[in-house]
Design a protein around this motif. Structure first.
Motif, PDB file in Angstrom:
ATOM      1  N   ALA A   1       4.296   0.744  13.048  1.00  0.00           N
ATOM      2  CA  ALA A   1       3.133  -0.098  13.370  1.00  0.00           C
ATOM      3  C   ALA A   1       1.937   0.767  13.732  1.00  0.00           C
ATOM      4  O   ALA A   1       0.813   0.538  13.258  1.00  0.00           O
ATOM      5  CB  ALA A   1       3.476  -1.046  14.514  1.00  0.00           C
ATOM      6  N   LEU A   2       2.170   1.773  14.560  1.00  0.00           N
ATOM      7  CA  LEU A   2       1.088   2.665  14.965  1.00  0.00           C
ATOM      8  C   LEU A   2       0.521   3.416  13.766  1.00  0.00           C
ATOM      9  O   LEU A   2      -0.701   3.485  13.565  1.00  0.00           O
ATOM     10  CB  LEU A   2       1.600   3.652  16.016  1.00  0.00           C
ATOM     11  N   GLN A   3       1.397   3.975  12.943  1.00  0.00           N
ATOM     12  CA  GLN A   3       0.964   4.783  11.812  1.00  0.00           C
ATOM     13  C   GLN A   3       0.258   3.954  10.741  1.00  0.00           C
ATOM     14  O   GLN A   3      -0.768   4.366  10.179  1.00  0.00           O
ATOM     15  CB  GLN A   3       2.166   5.514  11.202  1.00  0.00           C
ATOM     16  N   ILE A   4       0.801   2.775  10.441  1.00  0.00           N
ATOM     17  CA  ILE A   4       0.213   1.943   9.389  1.00  0.00           C
ATOM     18  C   ILE A   4      -1.123   1.372   9.834  1.00  0.00           C
ATOM     19  O   ILE A   4      -2.099   1.363   9.058  1.00  0.00           O
ATOM     20  CB  ILE A   4       1.200   0.822   8.984  1.00  0.00           C
ATOM     21  N   ASN A   5      -1.206   0.909  11.067  1.00  0.00           N
ATOM     22  CA  ASN A   5      -2.489   0.400  11.562  1.00  0.00           C
ATOM     23  C   ASN A   5      -3.565   1.480  11.501  1.00  0.00           C
ATOM     24  O   ASN A   5      -4.707   1.227  11.111  1.00  0.00           O
ATOM     25  CB  ASN A   5      -2.345  -0.120  12.987  1.00  0.00           C
ATOM     26  N   ARG A   6      -3.189   2.685  11.862  1.00  0.00           N
ATOM     27  CA  ARG A   6      -4.133   3.795  11.837  1.00  0.00           C
ATOM     28  C   ARG A   6      -4.554   4.120  10.396  1.00  0.00           C
ATOM     29  O   ARG A   6      -5.736   4.289  10.105  1.00  0.00           O
ATOM     30  CB  ARG A   6      -3.500   5.022  12.492  1.00  0.00           C
ATOM     31  N   ALA A   7      -3.570   4.173   9.487  1.00  0.00           N
ATOM     32  CA  ALA A   7      -3.865   4.531   8.095  1.00  0.00           C
ATOM     33  C   ALA A   7      -4.717   3.477   7.393  1.00  0.00           C
ATOM     34  O   ALA A   7      -5.573   3.812   6.568  1.00  0.00           O
ATOM     35  CB  ALA A   7      -2.557   4.738   7.331  1.00  0.00           C
TER      36      ALA A   7
ATOM     37  N   HIS B   1       0.851  -1.194   0.000  1.00  0.00           N
ATOM     38  CA  HIS B   1       0.000   0.000   0.000  1.00  0.00           C
ATOM     39  C   HIS B   1       0.890   1.248   0.000  1.00  0.00           C
ATOM     40  O   HIS B   1       1.813   1.345   0.823  1.00  0.00           O
ATOM     41  CB  HIS B   1      -0.899   0.021   1.234  1.00  0.00           C
ATOM     42  N   PRO B   2       0.648   2.199  -0.877  1.00  0.00           N
ATOM     43  CA  PRO B   2       1.500   3.391  -0.935  1.00  0.00           C
ATOM     44  C   PRO B   2       1.659   4.100   0.394  1.00  0.00           C
ATOM     45  O   PRO B   2       2.771   4.528   0.741  1.00  0.00           O
ATOM     46  CB  PRO B   2       0.786   4.275  -1.963  1.00  0.00           C
ATOM     47  N   ASP B   3       0.582   4.230   1.167  1.00  0.00           N
ATOM     48  CA  ASP B   3       0.685   4.905   2.463  1.00  0.00           C
ATOM     49  C   ASP B   3       1.605   4.144   3.409  1.00  0.00           C
ATOM     50  O   ASP B   3       2.401   4.745   4.149  1.00  0.00           O
ATOM     51  CB  ASP B   3      -0.698   5.050   3.117  1.00  0.00           C
ATOM     52  N   ALA B   4       1.510   2.816   3.391  1.00  0.00           N
ATOM     53  CA  ALA B   4       2.335   2.010   4.283  1.00  0.00           C
ATOM     54  C   ALA B   4       3.796   2.051   3.866  1.00  0.00           C
ATOM     55  O   ALA B   4       4.692   2.232   4.701  1.00  0.00           O
ATOM     56  CB  ALA B   4       1.828   0.570   4.297  1.00  0.00           C
ATOM     57  N   GLY B   5       4.054   1.892   2.572  1.00  0.00           N
ATOM     58  CA  GLY B   5       5.432   1.950   2.088  1.00  0.00           C
ATOM     59  C   GLY B   5       6.072   3.301   2.364  1.00  0.00           C
ATOM     60  O   GLY B   5       7.229   3.383   2.781  1.00  0.00           O
ATOM     61  N   ALA B   6       5.311   4.371   2.146  1.00  0.00           N
ATOM     62  CA  ALA B   6       5.824   5.719   2.394  1.00  0.00           C
ATOM     63  C   ALA B   6       6.096   5.946   3.869  1.00  0.00           C
ATOM     64  O   ALA B   6       7.070   6.618   4.243  1.00  0.00           O
ATOM     65  CB  ALA B   6       4.831   6.760   1.880  1.00  0.00           C
TER      66      ALA B   6
END
Length: 201
Positions: free
Chosen positions: A138-144, A83-88
């Motif tokens: 982990a926090l940011q990707i789970n949230r996104a 996912h672009p958001d996760a990779g970024a």
């Protein structure tokens, strides 16, 4: 008179959390791989364990790491990092403390794992660096992605770089990993990697 230790070369220290051994090698380049929690099938891991226990000769660390990385490149699991958001998010985390806690030489955020080549800066332990990457992302990707639960497998692989030739071999491997895995035709086409960046490293 005994030689004094160089202040920027802390004594290496082995440690383990019960899974894999790690070496705090001070200001030496390290090759690091960390992966998503679901990136390797449980059945595969169980088979490897059984094979290791039944074999007279256990695979050495090089063979073991190669086997793991070949399996990771198959993209098992949800592969959330595609996912672009996760990779970024992961790439931004790696770049954030570059030059402060470590010197970042190469990286590639693959669909279900991450490769990094970096040198810890004096006073910053590799284990703490990796923990900060994983806990923040982990926090940011789970949230996104609107998900909950464990994102990363608790352990990681690390290997001290022996010399300049080893350094260049590892950097090439990391930057070409997406090509080898069939994800793109050219290394520079994989957006979440050092190969796609033109800045001097």
């Amino acid at each position: 008179m005994a030689d004094k230790k160089r202040p920027l070369q802390p004594e290496a220290e082995w440690h383990s959390r019960g899974y894999l051994p790690h070496w705090e090698a001070g200001e030496n380049p390290q090759s690091i791989t960390f992966r998503l929690a679901d990136s390797l099938p449980v059945e595969l891991l169980q088979r490897w364990t059984q094979e290791s226990e039944s074999s007279e000769r256990s695979p050495n660390s090089t063979d073991r790491r190669r086997r793991y990385e070949e399996a990771l490149d198959k993209g098992h699991g949800e592969a959330l990092l595609v996912h672009p958001d996760a990779g970024a998010t992961v790439q931004s985390a790696l770049l954030h403390f570059d030059g402060v806690r470590y010197r970042l030489h190469a990286w590639s955020v693959m669909p279900n794992h991450v490769h990094v080549l970096s040198t810890p800066i004096d006073g910053h332990a590799l284990s703490a660096i990796v923990h900060s990457w994983k806990s923040f992302t982990a926090l940011q990707i789970n949230r996104a992605l609107g998900r909950q639960g464990t994102l990363w497998f608790p352990e990681y692989f690390d290997r001290r770089i022996r010399d300049e030739k080893h350094f260049e071999t590892v950097r090439y491997y990391i930057e070409q990993n997406a090509v080898a895995a069939g994800l793109c035709a050219r290394a520079q086409d994989w957006a979440f990697s050092s190969a796609a960046h033109t800045r001097l490293r």
